[in-house]
Scaffold this motif. Structure first.
Motif, mmCIF file in Angstrom:
data_model
loop_
_atom_site.group_PDB
_atom_site.id
_atom_site.type_symbol
_atom_site.label_atom_id
_atom_site.label_comp_id
_atom_site.label_asym_id
_atom_site.label_seq_id
_atom_site.Cartn_x
_atom_site.Cartn_y
_atom_site.Cartn_z
ATOM 1 N N GLN A 71 -14.523 1.104 0.666
ATOM 2 C CA GLN A 71 -13.696 2.281 0.902
ATOM 3 C C GLN A 71 -14.056 3.410 -0.064
ATOM 4 O O GLN A 71 -14.140 4.575 0.330
ATOM 5 N N ARG A 72 -14.293 3.071 -1.326
ATOM 6 C CA ARG A 72 -14.658 4.088 -2.304
ATOM 7 C C ARG A 72 -16.011 4.710 -1.984
ATOM 8 O O ARG A 72 -16.237 5.898 -2.225
ATOM 9 N N GLU A 74 0.323 0.472 -4.538
ATOM 10 C CA GLU A 74 -0.540 -0.550 -5.128
ATOM 11 C C GLU A 74 -2.003 -0.298 -4.758
ATOM 12 O O GLU A 74 -2.308 0.275 -3.708
ATOM 13 N N ALA A 75 -2.889 -0.724 -5.635
ATOM 14 C CA ALA A 75 -4.319 -0.617 -5.340
ATOM 15 C C ALA A 75 -4.651 -1.492 -4.136
ATOM 16 O O ALA A 75 -3.999 -2.510 -3.879
ATOM 17 N N LEU A 76 -5.696 -1.090 -3.406
ATOM 18 C CA LEU A 76 -6.036 -1.786 -2.159
ATOM 19 C C LEU A 76 -6.336 -3.256 -2.400
ATOM 20 O O LEU A 76 -5.787 -4.130 -1.733
ATOM 21 N N SER A 77 -7.213 -3.552 -3.360
ATOM 22 C CA SER A 77 -7.593 -4.951 -3.590
ATOM 23 C C SER A 77 -6.401 -5.775 -4.043
ATOM 24 O O SER A 77 -6.237 -6.932 -3.639
ATOM 25 N N ALA A 78 -5.537 -5.181 -4.896
ATOM 26 C CA ALA A 78 -4.355 -5.905 -5.383
ATOM 27 C C ALA A 78 -3.389 -6.189 -4.235
ATOM 28 O O ALA A 78 -2.817 -7.286 -4.139
ATOM 29 N N SER A 119 -11.321 -8.822 -0.829
ATOM 30 C CA SER A 119 -10.478 -7.652 -1.087
ATOM 31 C C SER A 119 -11.217 -6.650 -1.958
ATOM 32 O O SER A 119 -11.179 -5.434 -1.714
ATOM 33 N N ARG A 120 -11.913 -7.180 -2.969
ATOM 34 C CA ARG A 120 -12.687 -6.304 -3.850
ATOM 35 C C ARG A 120 -13.833 -5.636 -3.087
ATOM 36 O O ARG A 120 -14.103 -4.442 -3.278
ATOM 37 N N GLU A 155 -12.445 -2.773 -1.038
ATOM 38 C CA GLU A 155 -12.083 -1.630 -1.873
ATOM 39 C C GLU A 155 -13.323 -0.852 -2.295
ATOM 40 O O GLU A 155 -13.340 0.381 -2.253
ATOM 41 N N LEU A 180 0.833 -1.204 0.000
ATOM 42 C CA LEU A 180 0.000 0.000 0.000
ATOM 43 C C LEU A 180 0.867 1.252 0.000
ATOM 44 O O LEU A 180 0.558 2.236 -0.692
#
Length: 342
Positions: free
Chosen positions: A280-281, A256-260, A273-274, A277, A252
């Protein structure tokens, strides 16, 4: 020596304190009120004195040495953000979940352990008491036990000679089991030592993931950003689970993207994870994390139940095979001798 509060006691104190704060009672007065009818009156009164003297609640908790580092850190964050009440309520929920999960683990392991002990007792009685009777019967018929039966008889005689040592070892194991159950700090130290080397595989990994998710949900519900909640959660686990937390935090920090980052570090499954994310958005990261924590807890408990359900028939089958082997090894030759005599 100061005693660390158990998970259940921490949950109770945190919940009652959050309710008193919600009712508008000051922190020092709330601690005094809690101490009036509490077995921890001395502890709570000492904390109340510190708070009335100008110390923060988190500082009083640390100086008492009765609360885990994570609990003190979360309350400190709650005080900094003006959400002390929410932090205490989240602490209560988290430790209630820990108590429930620990109770589930103990009850799941108790039955197989009792079955194993009974199985060993049955086999020991057969080897030490029953086989010598058959040996006497064979001797009266002018023959001796041979093959597997003779080997088992030798083992039985060795066990009979080693009974004093066996009882001493059994008493030591019972004492260790009692201390492990009754002494919380010792139990947590031993569990922590085991987890550092072997506690992040299979069912243990699922349970670790559930505890991490619960801790992250607690931190986010108290107003922490995800990154800080993740950093605090790393202090709750050992070994591979902590390394996954640290790896995710580094990813992080590297953009890197949160889910990744969650998926690549193995901290959460891809679908969850998705979900986090997206939460969070949408500004609902804490609610998403709470749902993930519930799902992972259910998954961990289901995996534990499945593992236990496999252990029970395996123990029954093993016991049946061993007992059958012992009896057949002496009964079949005896049947041949009796038929020859008849």
């Amino acid at each position: 020596m100061k005693r660390t509060l158990s998970y259940g006691e921490i949950a109770e104190v945190s919940l009652e304190l959050s309710l008193l704060l919600h009712a508008g009672v000051g922190t020092g007065d709330a601690l005094y009120l809690l101490g009036e009818d509490s077995p921890h009156k001395k502890l709570l009164s000492a904390m109340a004195g510190e708070v009335d003297g100008g110390a923060a609640l988190a500082s009083a908790m640390r100086s008492s040495a009765a609360f885990p580092t994570y609990a003190c850190g979360l309350v400190e964050v709650g005080e900094r953000t003006g959400r002390t009440e929410e932090a205490l309520a989240a602490l209560s929920r988290y430790y209630e979940d820990r108590v429930r999960m620990d109770r589930r683990v103990r009850s799941a392991l108790l039955y197989p352990a009792v079955m194993l002990a009974l199985m060993l007792v049955v086999i020991g009685v057969l080897l030490v008491k029953v086989l010598p009777i058959f040996d006497d019967v064979y001797a009266s018929l002018g023959t001796r036990l041979t093959g597997v039966a003779a080997g088992l008889l030798t083992v039985g005689r060795w066990l009979e000679g080693a009974l004093p040592v066996f009882w001493a070892v059994l008493a030591a194991l019972v004492l260790i089991g009692f201390l492990f159950t009754a002494v919380g700090p010792l139990r947590r130290s031993l569990v922590s030592f085991w987890q550092r080397g072997h506690g992040d595989r299979g069912v243990s990994r699922k349970l670790n993931n559930a505890r991490l998710a619960q801790a992250m949900a607690m931190g986010m519900a108290s107003g922490l950003p995800l990154e800080e909640a993740l950093g605090l959660s790393a202090g709750l686990v050992e070994g591979g689970a902590r390394r996954r937390c640290e790896d995710c935090r580094k990813r992080l920090d590297n953009g890197e993207a949160l889910s990744a980052a969650l998926k690549a570090s193995g901290l959460l499954p891809a679908s969850q994870s998705r979900l986090l994310e997206l939460g969070q958005r949408g500004g609902a990261g804490d609610a998403s994390m709470e749902k993930i924590a519930r799902d992972l807890s259910e998954e961990g408990e289901a995996a534990l139940d499945a593992a236990v359900s496999r252990v029970e028939p395996a123990l029954v089958l093993l016991c049946s095979v061993l007992v059958g082997l012992i009896l057949l090894s002496v009964m079949l030759p005896l049947m041949h001798i009796m038929s020859a005599i008849g």
